[in-house]
Design a protein around this motif. Structure first.
Motif, short mmCIF file in Angstrom:
data_model
loop_
_atom_site.label_atom_id
_atom_site.label_comp_id
_atom_site.label_asym_id
_atom_site.label_seq_id
_atom_site.Cartn_x
_atom_site.Cartn_y
_atom_site.Cartn_z
N PRO A 140 52.69 -16.71 34.63
CA PRO A 140 53.47 -16.28 35.52
C PRO A 140 53.21 -15.05 36.18
O PRO A 140 52.44 -14.07 35.78
N VAL A 141 53.24 -14.66 37.51
CA VAL A 141 53.19 -13.29 38.21
C VAL A 141 54.44 -13.19 38.73
O VAL A 141 55.11 -13.80 39.68
N HIS A 142 55.09 -11.72 38.31
CA HIS A 142 56.14 -11.39 38.77
C HIS A 142 55.92 -10.22 39.89
O HIS A 142 55.02 -9.29 39.52
N ALA A 143 57.13 -9.86 40.81
CA ALA A 143 56.77 -8.59 41.56
C ALA A 143 58.22 -8.00 41.73
O ALA A 143 59.49 -8.59 41.62
N LEU A 144 58.39 -6.71 41.71
CA LEU A 144 59.59 -5.99 42.05
C LEU A 144 60.19 -5.99 43.27
O LEU A 144 61.42 -6.21 43.50
N ILE A 145 59.41 -6.18 44.18
CA ILE A 145 59.94 -6.48 45.71
C ILE A 145 59.01 -7.21 46.39
O ILE A 145 57.74 -7.54 46.13
N SER A 146 59.39 -7.89 47.48
CA SER A 146 58.90 -8.92 48.30
C SER A 146 58.82 -8.61 49.76
O SER A 146 59.67 -7.84 50.14
N MET A 147 58.11 -9.54 50.49
CA MET A 147 58.28 -9.20 51.79
C MET A 147 59.73 -9.37 52.29
O MET A 147 60.09 -8.97 53.44
N LYS A 148 60.38 -10.50 51.91
CA LYS A 148 61.69 -10.68 52.09
C LYS A 148 62.63 -9.71 51.88
O LYS A 148 63.61 -9.53 52.48
N ASP A 149 62.60 -8.79 50.72
CA ASP A 149 63.25 -7.44 50.56
C ASP A 149 63.09 -6.68 51.46
O ASP A 149 63.93 -6.12 51.92
N LEU A 150 61.74 -6.58 52.01
CA LEU A 150 61.49 -5.40 53.25
C LEU A 150 62.18 -6.10 54.68
O LEU A 150 62.89 -5.37 55.22
N MET A 151 62.26 -7.20 54.68
CA MET A 151 63.04 -7.76 55.88
C MET A 151 64.38 -7.52 55.82
O MET A 151 65.12 -7.21 56.78
N ASP A 152 65.12 -7.84 54.54
CA ASP A 152 66.53 -7.87 54.41
C ASP A 152 66.81 -6.04 54.34
O ASP A 152 67.88 -5.83 55.21
N TYR A 153 65.87 -5.49 54.06
CA TYR A 153 66.13 -3.80 54.17
C TYR A 153 66.09 -3.43 55.52
O TYR A 153 67.12 -2.63 56.20
N LEU A 154 65.28 -4.04 56.46
CA LEU A 154 65.20 -3.86 57.82
C LEU A 154 66.50 -4.18 58.75
O LEU A 154 67.03 -3.48 59.58
N ASP A 155 66.70 -5.62 58.31
CA ASP A 155 68.12 -6.09 58.85
C ASP A 155 69.40 -5.20 58.68
O ASP A 155 70.08 -5.05 59.47
N ALA A 156 69.44 -4.77 57.40
CA ALA A 156 70.61 -3.91 56.89
C ALA A 156 70.59 -2.69 57.71
O ALA A 156 71.71 -2.07 58.06
N LYS A 157 69.46 -2.21 58.04
CA LYS A 157 69.37 -0.95 58.71
C LYS A 157 69.52 -0.98 60.30
O LYS A 157 69.29 -0.10 60.97
N GLY A 158 69.21 -2.18 60.69
CA GLY A 158 69.47 -2.34 62.00
C GLY A 158 68.18 -2.27 62.77
O GLY A 158 68.22 -1.85 64.11
N GLU A 159 67.11 -2.09 62.30
CA GLU A 159 65.69 -1.77 62.85
C GLU A 159 65.21 -3.10 63.35
O GLU A 159 64.36 -3.91 62.66
N THR A 160 65.75 -3.41 64.43
CA THR A 160 65.49 -4.88 65.03
C THR A 160 63.91 -4.99 65.58
O THR A 160 63.42 -6.30 65.34
N GLN A 161 63.35 -3.94 65.87
CA GLN A 161 62.03 -4.19 66.43
C GLN A 161 61.08 -4.42 65.29
O GLN A 161 60.26 -5.34 65.33
N ALA A 162 61.29 -3.54 64.25
CA ALA A 162 60.45 -3.79 63.06
C ALA A 162 60.70 -5.34 62.48
O ALA A 162 59.69 -5.76 61.93
N LEU A 163 61.88 -5.69 62.50
CA LEU A 163 62.21 -6.82 61.92
C LEU A 163 61.58 -7.89 62.59
O LEU A 163 60.92 -8.86 61.88
N ALA A 164 61.64 -7.99 63.94
CA ALA A 164 60.91 -8.99 64.81
C ALA A 164 59.63 -9.08 64.40
O ALA A 164 58.96 -10.23 64.55
N ALA A 165 58.83 -7.89 64.52
CA ALA A 165 57.35 -7.95 64.08
C ALA A 165 57.17 -8.86 62.51
O ALA A 165 56.13 -9.24 62.48
N MET A 166 58.18 -8.31 61.64
CA MET A 166 57.83 -8.92 60.38
C MET A 166 57.96 -10.18 60.33
O MET A 166 57.15 -11.22 59.81
N GLN A 167 59.21 -10.92 61.25
CA GLN A 167 59.53 -12.23 61.18
C GLN A 167 58.07 -12.98 61.99
O GLN A 167 57.81 -14.04 61.43
N ALA A 168 57.75 -12.45 62.79
CA ALA A 168 56.54 -13.14 63.46
C ALA A 168 55.32 -13.11 62.69
O ALA A 168 54.65 -14.14 62.61
#
Length: 216
Positions: free
Chosen positions: A181-209
């Motif tokens: 098994p390999v576990h992680a504390l945070i993931s890219m999805k956590d970073l995207m959820d964070y940006l979404d919650a903060k309203g950082e639409t430009q950074a979120l769009a770059a992450m989504q792309a």
């Protein structure tokens, strides 16, 4: 005094941003990919930051099986594993032996490349910051197996959740190849959820792309 508070991914992301550990923008990786974010756990270089990271590792490990020894690959993994051993004792009243490796074998004193707790016949969890290509983890796994250890699993700070050489991520490749098994504390999805919650639409769009192009 002990505490029962648990690791909070969003609080960790806040701290990582404040320390420059996590940055959003354009960063060319070793692979040649242009990433919309960069994560450098080496900048978790003060007591507060290291304590929060270690608490996250400890909270994960307390729910894992076969934690005989925890091991930090040189060099970044060394302070991580030492701090995690302290956090396991402080937060969970669990004393776990820990060790690490040298980059070069020592030919005097105790000699060898391994330092700290004996690993022969033990189930060992490896603690590191991130698995990018998996090369470094494979090297450490070979060192530990040659010393008679059994690899119980790997715990990292960040799962980038992007493809390695094939269709699998580097973490998935390690899991499949080594059957651990390999576990992680945070993931890219956590970073995207964070940006979404903060309203950082430009950074979120770059992450989504980026995830659409390279994600798993």
């Amino acid at each position: 005094m002990t505490t029962t508070t648990t690791f909070n991914p969003q609080a960790f992301i806040d701290l990582a941003l404040s320390r420059g550990v996590l940055k959003f923008g354009e960063f060319t990786l070793k692979s040649g990919r242009v990433s919309p974010y960069f994560f450098n756990a080496g900048l978790l270089n003060d007591g507060e930051a290291l304590s929060l990271l270690a608490q996250g590792y400890a909270d994960q490990l307390i729910n894992c099986e076969h934690v005989d020894v925890i091991f930090g690959p040189a060099y970044k993994g060394i302070p991580f594993v030492a701090a995690t051993a302290v956090a396991l004792m402080q937060h969970h009243q669990k004393s776990v032996p820990w060790g690490f490796n040298r980059k070069e074998a020592k030919d005097h004193g105790e000699g060898g490349v391994l330092v700290g707790a004996a690993v022969a016949g033990k189930k060992v969890w490896i603690i590191d910051d991130v698995i990018t290509a998996g090369t470094a983890i494979r090297e450490v796994v070979n060192i530990l197996k040659n010393a008679g250890a059994e690899i119980a699993g790997v715990l990292v700070a960040l799962d980038r959740q992007e493809r390695g050489q094939g269709e699998l991520s580097a973490i998935q490749e390690v899991q499949k190849e080594l059957d651990i098994p390999v576990h992680a504390l945070i993931s890219m999805k956590d970073l995207m959820d964070y940006l979404d919650a903060k309203g950082e639409t430009q950074a979120l769009a770059a992450m989504q792309a980026y995830r659409a192009q390279y994600g798993i």
